[in-house]
Design a protein around this motif. Structure first.
Motif, PDB file in Angstrom:
ATOM      1  N   ASP A 228      36.629  38.374 -13.569  1.00 20.20           N
ATOM      2  CA  ASP A 228      37.555  37.495 -12.878  1.00 20.20           C
ATOM      3  C   ASP A 228      38.331  38.265 -11.820  1.00 20.20           C
ATOM      4  O   ASP A 228      38.162  39.484 -11.648  1.00 20.20           O
ATOM      5  CB  ASP A 228      38.487  36.802 -13.869  1.00 20.20           C
ATOM      6  N   ALA A 229      39.194  37.564 -11.101  1.00 17.36           N
ATOM      7  CA  ALA A 229      39.931  38.171 -10.001  1.00 17.36           C
ATOM      8  C   ALA A 229      40.857  39.276 -10.477  1.00 17.36           C
ATOM      9  O   ALA A 229      41.030  40.290  -9.789  1.00 17.36           O
ATOM     10  CB  ALA A 229      40.717  37.096  -9.258  1.00 17.36           C
ATOM     11  N   ALA A 230      41.454  39.095 -11.656  1.00 17.83           N
ATOM     12  CA  ALA A 230      42.362  40.118 -12.170  1.00 17.83           C
ATOM     13  C   ALA A 230      41.630  41.429 -12.420  1.00 17.83           C
ATOM     14  O   ALA A 230      42.124  42.517 -12.089  1.00 17.83           O
ATOM     15  CB  ALA A 230      43.038  39.625 -13.447  1.00 17.83           C
ATOM     16  N   ARG A 231      40.422  41.318 -13.004  1.00 13.98           N
ATOM     17  CA  ARG A 231      39.616  42.520 -13.239  1.00 13.98           C
ATOM     18  C   ARG A 231      39.151  43.133 -11.916  1.00 13.98           C
ATOM     19  O   ARG A 231      39.160  44.353 -11.748  1.00 13.98           O
ATOM     20  CB  ARG A 231      38.416  42.162 -14.118  1.00 13.98           C
ATOM     21  N   ALA A 232      38.755  42.283 -10.971  1.00 15.36           N
ATOM     22  CA  ALA A 232      38.325  42.773  -9.664  1.00 15.36           C
ATOM     23  C   ALA A 232      39.452  43.524  -8.971  1.00 15.36           C
ATOM     24  O   ALA A 232      39.227  44.556  -8.318  1.00 15.36           O
ATOM     25  CB  ALA A 232      37.843  41.609  -8.804  1.00 15.36           C
ATOM     26  N   ASP A 233      40.669  43.028  -9.125  1.00 18.09           N
ATOM     27  CA  ASP A 233      41.837  43.694  -8.548  1.00 18.09           C
ATOM     28  C   ASP A 233      42.078  45.037  -9.228  1.00 18.09           C
ATOM     29  O   ASP A 233      42.336  46.053  -8.571  1.00 18.09           O
ATOM     30  CB  ASP A 233      43.046  42.777  -8.707  1.00 18.09           C
ATOM     31  N   LYS A 234      41.939  45.062 -10.539  1.00 15.88           N
ATOM     32  CA  LYS A 234      42.214  46.282 -11.296  1.00 15.88           C
ATOM     33  C   LYS A 234      41.258  47.407 -10.937  1.00 15.88           C
ATOM     34  O   LYS A 234      41.657  48.582 -10.861  1.00 15.88           O
ATOM     35  CB  LYS A 234      42.138  45.988 -12.798  1.00 15.88           C
ATOM     36  N   ILE A 235      39.983  47.083 -10.704  1.00 10.05           N
ATOM     37  CA  ILE A 235      38.994  48.123 -10.412  1.00 10.05           C
ATOM     38  C   ILE A 235      38.878  48.411  -8.912  1.00 10.05           C
ATOM     39  O   ILE A 235      38.105  49.287  -8.511  1.00 10.05           O
ATOM     40  CB  ILE A 235      37.606  47.781 -10.993  1.00 10.05           C
ATOM     41  N   GLY A 236      39.623  47.690  -8.092  1.00 10.01           N
ATOM     42  CA  GLY A 236      39.635  47.975  -6.661  1.00 10.01           C
ATOM     43  C   GLY A 236      38.588  47.242  -5.846  1.00 10.01           C
ATOM     44  O   GLY A 236      38.401  47.552  -4.669  1.00 10.01           O
ATOM     45  N   LEU A 237      37.918  46.252  -6.456  1.00  6.33           N
ATOM     46  CA  LEU A 237      36.945  45.471  -5.692  1.00  6.33           C
ATOM     47  C   LEU A 237      37.647  44.639  -4.627  1.00  6.33           C
ATOM     48  O   LEU A 237      37.103  44.427  -3.543  1.00  6.33           O
ATOM     49  CB  LEU A 237      36.137  44.569  -6.632  1.00  6.33           C
ATOM     50  N   VAL A 238      38.854  44.162  -4.941  1.00  7.24           N
ATOM     51  CA  VAL A 238      39.642  43.414  -3.960  1.00  7.24           C
ATOM     52  C   VAL A 238      40.989  44.106  -3.781  1.00  7.24           C
ATOM     53  O   VAL A 238      41.482  44.783  -4.687  1.00  7.24           O
ATOM     54  CB  VAL A 238      39.845  41.941  -4.383  1.00  7.24           C
ATOM     55  N   ASN A 239      41.575  43.921  -2.600  1.00  5.25           N
ATOM     56  CA  ASN A 239      42.873  44.541  -2.308  1.00  5.25           C
ATOM     57  C   ASN A 239      44.031  43.787  -2.933  1.00  5.25           C
ATOM     58  O   ASN A 239      45.001  44.394  -3.402  1.00  5.25           O
ATOM     59  CB  ASN A 239      43.094  44.605  -0.795  1.00  5.25           C
ATOM     60  N   ASP A 240      43.942  42.442  -2.917  1.00  3.87           N
ATOM     61  CA  ASP A 240      45.019  41.607  -3.432  1.00  3.87           C
ATOM     62  C   ASP A 240      44.455  40.284  -3.925  1.00  3.87           C
ATOM     63  O   ASP A 240      43.371  39.854  -3.499  1.00  3.87           O
ATOM     64  CB  ASP A 240      46.079  41.329  -2.354  1.00  3.87           C
ATOM     65  N   VAL A 241      45.208  39.635  -4.815  1.00  6.07           N
ATOM     66  CA  VAL A 241      44.829  38.327  -5.359  1.00  6.07           C
ATOM     67  C   VAL A 241      45.942  37.338  -5.023  1.00  6.07           C
ATOM     68  O   VAL A 241      47.131  37.654  -5.181  1.00  6.07           O
ATOM     69  CB  VAL A 241      44.614  38.393  -6.887  1.00  6.07           C
ATOM     70  N   TYR A 242      45.545  36.138  -4.603  1.00  9.75           N
ATOM     71  CA  TYR A 242      46.486  35.092  -4.188  1.00  9.75           C
ATOM     72  C   TYR A 242      46.289  33.850  -5.047  1.00  9.75           C
ATOM     73  O   TYR A 242      45.240  33.698  -5.681  1.00  9.75           O
ATOM     74  CB  TYR A 242      46.299  34.792  -2.705  1.00  9.75           C
ATOM     75  N   PRO A 243      47.267  32.949  -5.076  1.00  7.47           N
ATOM     76  CA  PRO A 243      47.209  31.826  -6.023  1.00  7.47           C
ATOM     77  C   PRO A 243      46.014  30.900  -5.848  1.00  7.47           C
ATOM     78  O   PRO A 243      45.466  30.395  -6.828  1.00  7.47           O
ATOM     79  CB  PRO A 243      48.525  31.073  -5.763  1.00  7.47           C
ATOM     80  N   ASP A 244      45.598  30.640  -4.605  1.00  3.72           N
ATOM     81  CA  ASP A 244      44.525  29.682  -4.382  1.00  3.72           C
ATOM     82  C   ASP A 244      43.793  30.004  -3.085  1.00  3.72           C
ATOM     83  O   ASP A 244      44.134  30.975  -2.388  1.00  3.72           O
ATOM     84  CB  ASP A 244      45.073  28.248  -4.352  1.00  3.72           C
ATOM     85  N   ARG A 245      42.798  29.169  -2.774  1.00  3.20           N
ATOM     86  CA  ARG A 245      41.966  29.418  -1.596  1.00  3.20           C
ATOM     87  C   ARG A 245      42.785  29.413  -0.309  1.00  3.20           C
ATOM     88  O   ARG A 245      42.609  30.287   0.553  1.00  3.20           O
ATOM     89  CB  ARG A 245      40.849  28.367  -1.510  1.00  3.20           C
ATOM     90  N   ASP A 246      43.671  28.438  -0.159  1.00  3.73           N
ATOM     91  CA  ASP A 246      44.458  28.344   1.069  1.00  3.73           C
ATOM     92  C   ASP A 246      45.333  29.578   1.270  1.00  3.73           C
ATOM     93  O   ASP A 246      45.432  30.110   2.386  1.00  3.73           O
ATOM     94  CB  ASP A 246      45.328  27.085   1.052  1.00  3.73           C
ATOM     95  N   ALA A 247      45.967  30.030   0.207  1.00  6.31           N
ATOM     96  CA  ALA A 247      46.819  31.211   0.312  1.00  6.31           C
ATOM     97  C   ALA A 247      45.996  32.449   0.653  1.00  6.31           C
ATOM     98  O   ALA A 247      46.442  33.325   1.409  1.00  6.31           O
ATOM     99  CB  ALA A 247      47.590  31.423  -0.990  1.00  6.31           C
ATOM    100  N   THR A 248      44.794  32.530   0.098  1.00 10.52           N
ATOM    101  CA  THR A 248      43.911  33.667   0.376  1.00 10.52           C
ATOM    102  C   THR A 248      43.485  33.681   1.837  1.00 10.52           C
ATOM    103  O   THR A 248      43.511  34.726   2.506  1.00 10.52           O
ATOM    104  CB  THR A 248      42.676  33.622  -0.530  1.00 10.52           C
TER     105      THR A 248
END
Length: 283
Positions: free
Chosen positions: A191-211
């Motif tokens: 999930d996004a939280a795991r992707a954030d933790k391992i550095g796959l993504v820089n940041d996670v936002y609440p929804d598609r529009d915010a992203t």
């Protein structure tokens, strides 16, 4: 071009994606036409054309890459691609069809590499599912942002394929060898939280529009800097990994051209079409 001006690029010629420019930022949106923006023949043909066009455009200084609808991409459109691969994947395929399959793999690799090679920074904005080829694509971007509902999977192993479009070559420098091996060996979803933790993504936002909003703002911030210097920074950073990635892509293309045709691949395809669990035999 003023900061408030929005133009649609010559994207009427594209089926699998759309291209829009706002000021110095271009936005490329995956359209499918396969379910979940799956990557069929049109995608592999059109992606390098679109990015080459943006690379040549002196007004474009940064690019946002996203998917239409709820998902970024389900990855390779097996149903659309398999009919043209019948000769390549037959158990008795000889040298000529295997050589042609090698050329096909390299052509598809070049499509993803066009994203990495563009001189303009690319920001991927990911929502929903990002599977297989979708991960290959975002690994070629410079920066990745995700919504809270994003899900990622290097899933090729689950359909008896060695991932060959760039994930295995590019992700090691993004998330590290250990995390890459875990994802590639298991084909698990994260999930996004795991992707954030391992550095796959820089940041996670609440929804598609915010992203998307965050990706557009980041692209605008990049575009406000001296464009040739930004491109120079990307060029200097890329030289650290470019040769290793190119060698890895050549190797996996040759490996798959030789070994991809198998009982397990046929079983994976049949299981996919019949919506059942595959039974692999290692043959």
């Amino acid at each position: 071009m003023s900061g408030s001006e929005t133009n649609t690029a010559t994207s009427g010629e594209y089926v699998s994606l759309s291209v829009e420019r706002t000021g110095h930022v271009a936005e490329v949106t995956l359209l499918g036409p396969g379910k979940g923006n799956a990557m069929g023949p049109d995608f592999w043909r059109e992606l390098p054309l679109a990015f080459a066009e943006l690379d040549r455009d002196p007004e474009v200084r940064a690019i946002v890459l996203t998917g239409s609808g709820r998902n970024f991409s389900y990855g390779l459109d097996l149903a659309a691609m398999l009919p043209s691969w019948t000769e390549y994947l037959g158990g008795d395929a000889l040298a000529r069809p295997r050589r042609e399959f090698l050329d096909e793999i390299r052509r598809m690799q070049d499509s993803i590499t066009a994203v990495a090679r563009t001189r303009k920074p690319v920001i991927a904005a990911v929502s929903g599912w990002c599977i297989g080829g979708g991960v290959d694509l975002i690994s070629a971007a410079d920066i990745r942002l995700a919504s809270a509902d994003a899900r990622f999977s290097v899933r090729e192993v689950r359909v008896a394929i060695v991932a060959d479009m760039g994930s295995l070559q590019r992700l090691a420098s993004i998330i590290g060898e250990g995390h890459l091996r875990e994802l590639a060996f298991t084909g698990k979803d994260i999930d996004a939280a795991r992707a954030d933790k391992i550095g796959l993504v820089n940041d996670v936002y609440p929804d598609r529009d915010a992203t998307l909003d965050a990706a557009r703002k980041l692209a605008a911030d990049i575009a406000a800097n001296p464009p040739l210097v930004v491109q120079g920074v990307k060029d200097v950073l890329s030289v650290n990994t470019e040769q290793r990635i190119d060698a890895g892509l050549r190797y996996v293309a040759t490996w798959n051209a030789a070994f991809l045709p198998s009982h397990d691949l046929n079983e994976a395809v049949q299981a996919f079409l019949q919506r059942r669990e595959p039974e692999f035999r290692g043959e």
